[in-house]
Structure formats: structure tokens, C-alpha cells
Design a protein around this motif. Structure first.
Motif, mmCIF file in Angstrom:
data_model
loop_
_atom_site.group_PDB
_atom_site.id
_atom_site.type_symbol
_atom_site.label_atom_id
_atom_site.label_comp_id
_atom_site.label_asym_id
_atom_site.label_seq_id
_atom_site.Cartn_x
_atom_site.Cartn_y
_atom_site.Cartn_z
ATOM 1 N N THR A 147 25.245 83.834 -0.418
ATOM 2 C CA THR A 147 23.936 84.438 -0.665
ATOM 3 C C THR A 147 22.823 83.416 -0.503
ATOM 4 O OG1 THR A 147 25.010 85.951 -2.246
ATOM 5 C CG2 THR A 147 22.609 85.816 -2.302
ATOM 6 N N GLN A 173 22.174 83.191 3.047
ATOM 7 C CA GLN A 173 21.418 84.354 3.509
ATOM 8 C C GLN A 173 19.953 84.256 3.116
ATOM 9 O OE1 GLN A 173 23.540 87.641 1.801
ATOM 10 N NE2 GLN A 173 25.028 87.767 3.483
ATOM 11 N N VAL A 174 19.678 83.712 1.927
ATOM 12 C CA VAL A 174 18.273 83.528 1.512
ATOM 13 C C VAL A 174 17.584 82.524 2.421
ATOM 14 C CG1 VAL A 174 16.803 82.646 -0.337
ATOM 15 C CG2 VAL A 174 18.686 84.194 -0.876
ATOM 16 N N GLY A 215 16.587 84.058 5.482
ATOM 17 C CA GLY A 215 15.633 85.151 5.317
ATOM 18 C C GLY A 215 16.263 86.512 5.313
ATOM 19 N N SER A 255 18.165 87.710 2.724
ATOM 20 C CA SER A 255 18.394 88.190 1.361
ATOM 21 C C SER A 255 17.329 87.619 0.443
ATOM 22 C CB SER A 255 19.785 87.779 0.876
ATOM 23 O OG SER A 255 20.018 88.247 -0.425
ATOM 24 N N ALA A 256 17.103 88.289 -0.665
ATOM 25 C CA ALA A 256 16.101 87.836 -1.631
ATOM 26 C C ALA A 256 16.732 86.853 -2.615
ATOM 27 C CB ALA A 256 15.530 89.035 -2.373
ATOM 28 N N TRP A 257 15.898 85.980 -3.192
ATOM 29 C CA TRP A 257 16.389 84.969 -4.141
ATOM 30 C C TRP A 257 16.914 85.611 -5.433
ATOM 31 C CZ3 TRP A 257 18.203 80.386 -4.019
ATOM 32 C CH2 TRP A 257 18.306 79.609 -5.190
ATOM 33 N N SER A 258 16.430 86.808 -5.734
ATOM 34 C CA SER A 258 16.901 87.492 -6.945
ATOM 35 C C SER A 258 18.392 87.765 -6.883
ATOM 36 C CB SER A 258 16.140 88.805 -7.134
ATOM 37 O OG SER A 258 16.337 89.664 -6.016
#
Length: 493
Positions: A230, A233-234, A237, A239-242
Motif C-alpha cells: 500500500t 501504491q501511495v 499515486g 492509493s490514499a495514505w489513509s
């Protein structure tokens, strides 16, 4: 019917050439053949046909089917039915080294010794005395005008006494001591049973904790891999950091659960050392997994009417009730007169070398009666207190029986529900495994990402942990059934 013979003064004669004690022997035997107070009888067995409202004879679930069979006896080494050498060794270790058992055995020996000591009341009490004194005697004490004299006095005497147990108070007291010894014997059997059950439960719990720790650590590695993917992926760009924060929270939660599991496993190891009479550092615990413990397939089935004749705690309560019953007889006998026969003989002499001459021979034969006249109501209310204690013991006995039946019913229901839980958890594990297999096939086909595999793998491990907990509970409830049925340590009587 008990009768009493009035005896007065000193008896030192013969009638028709027959010693009086011999002439009175048949009457003495008649007098001592009765005992006041209730004769103890065992409580009746409960008039119930089953432990629970519905009789289920088998409990089927993946991993094993358990069947109740009246043809299978409750063995005293019931723990061997789990087919685990580590459990067998742990139980043997505890049965030979447990401190509580050692104290219980000493208490049983003490009760037996007190019983033997109490039985001595049925025999004549014989004592011997010897003495030497130098005296100054003044005849003025007897009204004779004469100078005082100084002389030596040597004595040798023996005394024999016997209390006629007319009302059976002494017999009731010995009866109470015998019942107390029985109560201690059953208490020791209950300690054996509880100790074995605690050891087996601790071994099962330790194996379950070890398996759960291993499964949790596998999940931790899967979540760590999810965090790394993840984070990539962040960075790209995609996926979101949340999402990373959510996975990190899950990772921390899993990591925090491991020390708690290890602590509980360590506590079971320390408990096993305690039960074996060892210090924690003295006992090394072998590796153990739930797969090393077999689920007993055929379980003993006992009739409700026989439970009160095999459970040591019920038999202990019955023995305590017997003690209370005999104590009523002891308190009742104290209300009646007591007759004591005694005889003494001796030799007196002012010179040691002439001790034994006919002039110094003395003897005495006595029959005495002691009757309570006024004690301020103490004896009467002591008897009432004994009756109250007997009624209290009856209520305690009934309560112990009710608790025993409730425990058996609880374990039977628990085994039924455990089978249902294991069956449901097994379906959950299979569904999670099938979902993981399908996602892996989709990943090889390029339709899903690797992150979905990790998520499905985590769900599979969670389902497996729940299955481990259900399986351990099923094993422990099986232990509870053996313990509730009495463990086979006391043969049915």
C-alpha cells in the motif's frame, strides 16, 4: 429399649461364690448393646431419569464425533483417552509431586489415627504408679498425744477402670470419627480429580495459545506485506495514505495481542509447575499443539441415580452428614447417667526391701454413677445444636447433589453447542480458504492485485484462530464431563 441399673457405694463382695462383676456380665452386655440417637442411613438417590430435558447421544462436528455410551466406564486414568503423551506425563508428574495432595494424604492419615485413638475407649484403661517419699507424721492430727515421727514410704500400685457405654455415646463418638475419616478420604479423591482436570485443561490451553500465537504471527507478516504494498501504491499515486494508516492500525493491534497471548501461555506453564510441586524455573515445558491432542470419540454415560454413588464431593458431603448424625447421639447420651467401674491395688512399705509384704497390700473396687442434675440447660441446648447441625448438613448435601447434576447438565449442553460451534467455524475456515484460492487464481489471471490476496489470507487466518479457540473449548468441555461424572476414582457403591 435401654435400661439402667442403680449402683451405689463400694462393691467388694462375692455372692454365692461368684464375683459380682461376673454375675452382672449379662446385664452389662444388655446395657451396652443400645445406642441413643439416630442410626444413620444413606440418603435416597434422586428420582430423575436424565440430566437434561432432551437426551442427545452423539455430538457430530468436523474433527470428530463424540458419542455417549453406557458400556464405557469412567476410568480413573480418564486423561489417557486424549491420546497425548505430554498430557499423560504432566498428570503423572503432578500426581506424584503436588503439595496439596501431600497435605491431603497427611490429613487422611491424621483422621485414621484419631479413629484408632478414639476406639481405645472400648478397652479398659490400665495405669501403674510407683512412688517414694519421706514424711513427717504428727499424731495430733488424729487427736492422739504422741510425738511426731519421720519415716520413708514406698508405694507400688495399679489402677484399672472401664466406663460402661450404656447409652452408646462413646460408640457414636467413634462412629463420628470413622465418618470423618471417610469424609477426608473422599476429599482426597476430589483433590485428585480436580488436580488431574486442572492439569489437562492447562495443557490444552497451552497448546491452543501456542497455535494462536503462531497464527497471529503469520497474520502480522501478511499485514506488514500489505503495508509495504500500500505504501508503494501511495507513492505511485494509486492509493490514499489513509489506507496505509488503517493497515498500520491493524498491524499494531495484532502485534499488541501477541504479548497477551504469550503471557497467558506463560501463566499456564507456571500453573503446571505449581501443580507439579515445582518452581517455575525447574519445569521445562515441551512443545505442544492442538493437533497432538485427540478428541475422545466415545464418552461414558452414567445414570443420574448412580452419580451420587461415584462423585467424591457428594460422598464427602454424605460422610459429613454421617458425622452430624453421630454427633446427635453423642449429645443425647450426655443427658443420661454414666456408670464407671474401677479397681485398684497396691503395695505400701516403709522399707524398700520389704515392699510386697502382706501387711502393705491395699486394694479397692468401685462402681460409680455420675448423673447430670443441673447444667443451666447447656446439655439440652447442645443436643438441639447437634440437631440443627444435622439439618444443616442435610441441606448442604442436597445442595452438593443439585450442583453436581447441574454441572453434568452444563457439560452435556456444552458439548452439544461446542459441536455446533466447531462445525460453523469449520465452514468459515473452508469458505475463507476457497475465497483465498479463487483470488489467487484471479491474481494469476491478472484480474486482481496482490493486495487482495493478502487481505483474503488475513481473513483465512482470522477464521482459523476462531476455529482453534472453538476446538480448544470442545476439548476442555470434554475434560469437564469426565470431572462432572466423578472421574472414576471412586467405584460405584
Amino acid at each position: 429399649m435401654c435400661i439402667s441399673l442403680p449402683v451405689e457405694g463400694h462393691v467388694a463382695c462375692k455372692r454365692w461364690g461368684i464375683p459380682l462383676c461376673v454375675a452382672l456380665m449379662p446385664l452389662i452386655v444388655l446395657l451396652t448393646s443400645c445406642a441413643v440417637g439416630p442410626d444413620f442411613s444413606r440418603p435416597t438417590t434422586p428420582h430423575v431419569e436424565r440430566y437434561v430435558t432432551t437426551d442427545q447421544q452423539s455430538f457430530a462436528a468436523p474433527g470428530g464425533v463424540q458419542t455417549l455410551s453406557p458400556a464405557v466406564p469412567v476410568r480413573d486414568d480418564w486423561w489417557t483417552s486424549f491420546g497425548c503423551e505430554a498430557i499423560d506425563a504432566a498428570v503423572d508428574e503432578s500426581l506424584t509431586g503436588n503439595v496439596t495432595l501431600e497435605g491431603g494424604q497427611a490429613s487422611l492419615r491424621r483422621s485414621d489415627d484419631l479413629l484408632r485413638a478414639g476406639a481405645g475407649i472400648f478397652y479398659p484403661q490400665v495405669d501403674a504408679q510407683a512412688g517414694a517419699s519421706r514424711q513427717r507424721y504428727s499424731p495430733l492430727r488424729t487427736g492422739i498425744e504422741a510425738p511426731p515421727s519421720i519415716f520413708n514410704l514406698f508405694t507400688l500400685s495399679a489402677t484399672i477402670s472401664y466406663t460402661l457405654d450404656i447409652w452408646g455415646g462413646e460408640r457414636r463418638q467413634v462412629e463420628a470419627l470413622a465418618a470423618q475419616a471417610e469424609a477426608q478420604r473422599y476429599a482426597l479423591a476430589a483433590t485428585y480429580l480436580t488436580l488431574a482436570a486442572n492439569v489437562v485443561n492447562a495443557m490444552i490451553a497451552r497448546a491452543a495459545y501456542s497455535d494462536e500465537i503462531a497464527a497471529t504471527r503469520e497474520m502480522i507478516e501478511l499485514v506488514r506485506e500489505q503495508v509495504r504494498i500500500t505504501e508503494a501504491q501511495v507513492a505511485a499515486g494509486a492509493s490514499a495514505w489513509s489506507a496505509v494508516l488503517s493497515l498500520q492500525n491493524e498491524l499494531a493491534t495484532l502485534e499488541a495481542s501477541v504479548p497477551g497471548l504469550e503471557q497467558r501461555r506463560a501463566e499456564t506453564e507456571h500453573l503446571l509447575a505449581l501443580l507439579a510441586g515445582m518452581y517455575p524455573e525447574q519445569r521445562s515445558a515441551p512443545e505442544l499443539s492442538l493437533k497432538d491432542i485427540a478428541l475422545p470419540g466415545v464418552l461414558p454415560q452414567t445414570l443420574p441415580s448412580s452419580l451420587v454413588r461415584r462423585r467424591p464431593d457428594i460422598l464427602q458431603a454424605e460422610a459429613v452428614l454421617h458425622v452430624a448424625s453421630a454427633s446427635v447421639g453423642v449429645a443425647t447420651a450426655a443427658l443420661f447417667p454414666q456408670i464407671t467401674l474401677s479397681a485398684s491395688g497396691g503395695l505400701d512399705s516403709t522399707l524398700l526391701h520389704s515392699l510386697g509384704g502382706p501387711g502393705g497390700q491395699v486394694w479397692n473396687v468401685t462402681a460409680g454413677v455420675t448423673a447430670p442434675v443441673f447444667h443451666g440447660g447447656a446439655l439440652w441446648f447442645q443436643r438441639k445444636a447437634a440437631l440443627d447441625a444435622y439439618n444443616e448438613s442435610q441441606a448442604t448435601y442436597r445442595e452438593v447433589v443439585l450442583v453436581a447434576f447441574a454441572q453434568v447438565a452444563d457439560t452435556l449442553r456444552a458439548l452439544e453447542h461446542d459441536a455446533q460451534t466447531v462445525e460453523a467455524q469449520t465452514r468459515a475456515v473452508r469458505s475463507a480458504a476457497d475465497a483465498l484460492r479463487l483470488i489467487k487464481e484471479s491474481y494469476r489471471a491478472g484480474t486482481v492485485g496482490y493486495l487482495q490476496i493478502l487481505i483474503a489470507d488475513g481473513q483465512y487466518h482470522q477464521a482459523r484462530i476462531a476455529w482453534l479457540q472453538a476446538s480448544a473449548q470442545r476439548l476442555q468441555d470434554t475434560v469437564a464431563l469426565y470431572a462432572a461424572l466423578g472421574g472414576g476414582l471412586v467405584p460405584e457403591s
